[in-house]
Enzyme design. Structure first.
Site, mmCIF file in Angstrom:
data_model
loop_
_atom_site.group_PDB
_atom_site.id
_atom_site.type_symbol
_atom_site.label_atom_id
_atom_site.label_comp_id
_atom_site.label_asym_id
_atom_site.label_seq_id
_atom_site.Cartn_x
_atom_site.Cartn_y
_atom_site.Cartn_z
ATOM 1 N N THR A 1 0.546 -1.339 -0.343
ATOM 2 C CA THR A 1 0.099 -0.001 0.314
ATOM 3 C C THR A 1 1.168 1.225 0.429
ATOM 4 O OG1 THR A 1 -1.785 -1.280 1.162
ATOM 5 C CG2 THR A 1 -2.087 1.020 1.130
ATOM 6 N N VAL A 2 1.696 1.276 1.192
ATOM 7 C CA VAL A 2 2.956 2.666 1.071
ATOM 8 C C VAL A 2 3.431 2.916 -0.165
ATOM 9 C CG1 VAL A 2 4.377 3.380 2.541
ATOM 10 C CG2 VAL A 2 2.760 2.627 3.079
ATOM 11 N N GLU B 1 10.085 9.870 9.106
ATOM 12 C CA GLU B 1 9.110 10.277 9.460
ATOM 13 C C GLU B 1 8.037 9.397 9.187
ATOM 14 O OE1 GLU B 1 8.847 14.002 10.240
ATOM 15 O OE2 GLU B 1 6.867 13.197 10.926
ATOM 16 N N GLY C 1 -10.848 -4.015 6.781
ATOM 17 C CA GLY C 1 -9.598 -3.614 6.537
ATOM 18 C C GLY C 1 -8.987 -3.053 7.503
ATOM 19 N N GLU D 1 -5.511 -6.047 10.727
ATOM 20 C CA GLU D 1 -5.012 -7.032 10.262
ATOM 21 C C GLU D 1 -5.859 -8.652 10.805
ATOM 22 O OE1 GLU D 1 -1.965 -6.943 8.535
ATOM 23 O OE2 GLU D 1 -2.218 -4.604 8.598
ATOM 24 N N ASP E 1 2.911 -2.185 17.979
ATOM 25 C CA ASP E 1 2.688 -1.422 16.882
ATOM 26 C C ASP E 1 2.867 0.396 17.493
ATOM 27 O OD1 ASP E 1 3.207 -0.548 13.983
ATOM 28 O OD2 ASP E 1 1.060 0.815 15.651
ATOM 29 N N LYS F 1 6.471 2.516 17.856
ATOM 30 C CA LYS F 1 6.344 4.288 17.394
ATOM 31 C C LYS F 1 6.812 5.152 18.770
ATOM 32 C CE LYS F 1 3.542 3.216 13.665
ATOM 33 N NZ LYS F 1 1.255 3.173 13.886
#
Lengths: 442, 442
Positions: free
Chosen positions: B23-24, B140, B198, B201, B212, B216
């Site tokens: 996706t990214v 970033e 969606g 996951e 996660d 971060k």
């Protein structure tokens, strides 16, 4: 590329000259002193104040300035070979501030400024001057105090085509509106209170009439859309005419009143306007209260984004000034508006306020007698303005038997609304100038 | 200084190699293509994709990749002389992603990555590798999607000593908690829904167990405080144990439940923790709903600041990736954590969760019979925990005659609370594991 990394890490100090030692100037001095080792570590070199200048040497307060070289004339400071960068905190769109910025840039010395009035009026020419002399003009502190919104737009969101910017850019106005809502006191009363507390100037018109916000909006629009500054096309209305009544009705309708600065890149061109706006309770900006500032941005890839923080004060503004200095020390050079002046899109048409299409709130003070509502309804119908809600509140009282009538409209064009407003204002039963507030969807 | 301005404005294109086309990756390709002229104007030079690599060439969707040079092996791409910068979007804390980043940096080529797991675990070593080879590692996109929070902290707030960072950093968890509040459905039900939509996951544990967010947070703490990454000392709790009941009680008490990632530089050292938190309704973070992310920062000069935006998705994450590329093209080089690795303060002690001092919410399911409240009160008293409010809700029902008891405490240390909790859990009348949620003042 490798040489750049090394050169940013060199150990030659950056020698700073500060002109203007009011709240922001002394805050900047205090910050540079207090965080000297931290800043040197972050910037890769020392940030050293090598000169200061202010109108009256004796009047500088709250910071020991004896240790710094003093310049009676800020232009002489700019000219001094031991000053690498000039920080302009004098203020004002003309006079010494402008002469100083021009002088420094002409000498190829970078300038950091908090001067929104100067840049809103002369930003394009000054950016061009900086480019011509291969140096840098930076203004993070000119907009929204400590919030890094210039950097956010110009670098953080550089990958986006920005479509809209909505800002609460004047802390004084936001404080007054917040206080009016919380205390239900009149505008005049709250303004007086704000003046006593130091949140409003003795002459408050710059803040409460929207001019300060319009200066800042001018800069945001130029950075966001890559266009020259164009202060004179900003539509500006202030908050003097807002009554506690309007704030109460806004709450009832699910809105909050904010002095919004709005820049949009729409189909008809670029809109730039500052006026009181009703925004939904649930909007993030609706909950930005007191002296805080906020900027809401829409970009095509990043989607919606909001930045909130303190918009004024010595500390937050000094934080922004010194961030610019750290960037310079690190060797970051970027055109003022993110793109060289030569490529700014000067061909973008201006979409004036008459291009606005949206909902409106209207509050009237009318005589409490039969037929008034019918007359208002007819005036709206005659100008094709579709009423969404209309209500009369309470029964008439006072010498004029006055009663408020509040209505909101469906979305429509500004010209029709203005025509209807004119007709309504002329009705004999309408006792005071109506209060019109635009509703912004956000 | 002048040479830097000119070199940033040179017209040699920046040749980009992208590894990972999910996706990214495809979002980044689309952005670079769609905004090519705009980006060239902003960066002062063209940003050109000169190579792509992914696991399976045939499976890349939604973007025409034929026009790009294909590399089966991303390391060969990094090695290619016609690639100036590598974008790593493969993911994972080991394996190909790590090898690729190491390879590129070793060759002196800058790397842009969205890989929080890799950096949370190996960020210090990789930053050091980048410095050794006089190049740049940028991330970033690794934190809070489109929000330029790394830049905001490292550059925009570079003048501040940052004292605290509070983040809503995991969109999936925030979406689930928001949905639970709005629909009053169970965690399991809402999770299933999120998976269908969606937003979660198939294996959701990374998101809902706080890992996660902890990755971060590790990066934010290092940038904010200038310390090496230290993922293993982050205290991590997820949201599986939150019941709709807790969300209702939170509302009654004037709070909202958020999975907060908290880093504080306090008197005992650096706290890093991720856990469900009750925060006041009025706090800005309380109103950040759905898949949005937000970061609240406290600095000594800037005071309080909040950044809100989309924390995931192809568009916003690509916006962050390309912002890093524009910075590289402009010639901005900055150490990953704002200071060279050698000067990161590795001596800062870690303040573990046992150092927390604050209020607590506790919800128990107990048998509805006399004496239970007395037993709970005694357990709290025995461990010196002072109860602020306690209430039993409704009458017992179901096979166990179960009824919720909710209490909040005054501010106190974590160890005492844990001891009290242990004693309470052991009471025969307590039917289920208690739900403990920390109340954060914000």
């Amino acid at each position: 590329m490798r040489n750049k990394m090394s050169s940013a890490q060199n150990s030659i100090p950056l020698r700073i000259g500060i002109a203007g030692l009011g709240t922001v100037g002394t805050g900047t001095l205090a910050l540079l002193e207090q965080h000297a080792p931290l800043l040197a570590s972050r910037a890769g070199r020392s940030l050293v104040v090598n000169g200061v200048s202010a109108r009256q040497r004796q009047r500088v307060r709250g910071v020991a300035i004896e240790r710094y070289r003093w310049f009676d004339d800020p232009l002489a400071m700019a000219n001094d070979p031991e000053i690498d960068v000039v920080v302009e905190l004098i203020g004002g769109s003309e006079g010494v501030a402008k002469a100083l910025v021009e002088k420094a840039l002409s000498l190829g010395k970078p300038v950091v400024t908090a001067n929104k009035a100067l840049l809103a009026l002369s930003g394009t020419a000054l950016a061009e001057l900086a480019e011509r002399h291969e140096t840098s003009l930076r203004c993070e502190a000119a907009v929204a105090g400590g919030i890094p919104i210039i950097k956010g737009l110009r670098e953080g969101l550089a990958a986006n085509r920005i479509t809209a910017v909505y800002g609460i850019l004047n802390g004084t106005s936001n404080f007054i509106l917040s206080q009016m809502r919380q205390t239900r006191q009149s505008f005049a009363h709250v303004l007086e209170e704000a003046q006593r507390a130091g949140y409003a100037e003795a002459d408050p018109s710059f803040d409460i009439d929207g001019i300060d916000a319009a200066h800042k909006l001018t800069l945001l629009a130029s950075v966001a859309f890559g266009v020259p500054v164009d202060f004179h096309t900003v539509h500006v209305e202030g908050i003097r005419h807002i009554a506690p009544l309007d704030i109460d009705f806004a709450e009832e309708l699910g809105y909050r009143i904010k002095l919004l600065a709005i820049a949009r890149h729409g189909p008809h061109g670029i809109e730039r306007r500052v006026h009181p706006s009703m925004i939904p309770h649930s909007a993030t900006l609706a909950n930005v209260e007191g002296v805080f500032n906020a900027v809401y941005v829409e970009g095509d890839f990043c989607d919606r984004m909001t930045f909130i923080g303190r918009g004024a004060g010595g500390g937050p503004t000094a934080s922004a000034v010194v961030a610019d200095l750290v960037d310079l020390a690190r060797g970051y050079y970027c055109p003022l508006f993110g793109e060289p002046v030569a490529v700014l899109t000067s061909s973008s048409p201006v979409a004036g306020i008459e291009r606005r299409f949206g909902e409106y709130y209207l509050r009237l003070m009318v005589s409490d007698r039969p037929g008034v509502i019918a007359d208002i309804g007819a005036a709206m119908r005659d100008h094709d303005v579709s009423i969404e809600k209309l209500s009369q509140h309470g029964r008439g009282a006072g010498p004029y038997n006055a009663v408020p009538v509040v209505l909101t409209t469906h979305a429509q064009g500004e010209p029709a609304m203005r025509q209807a407003l004119k007709a309504i204002s002329a009705l004999p039963a309408v006792l005071e100038p109506p209060c019109l507030i635009r509703i912004e969807a956000l």
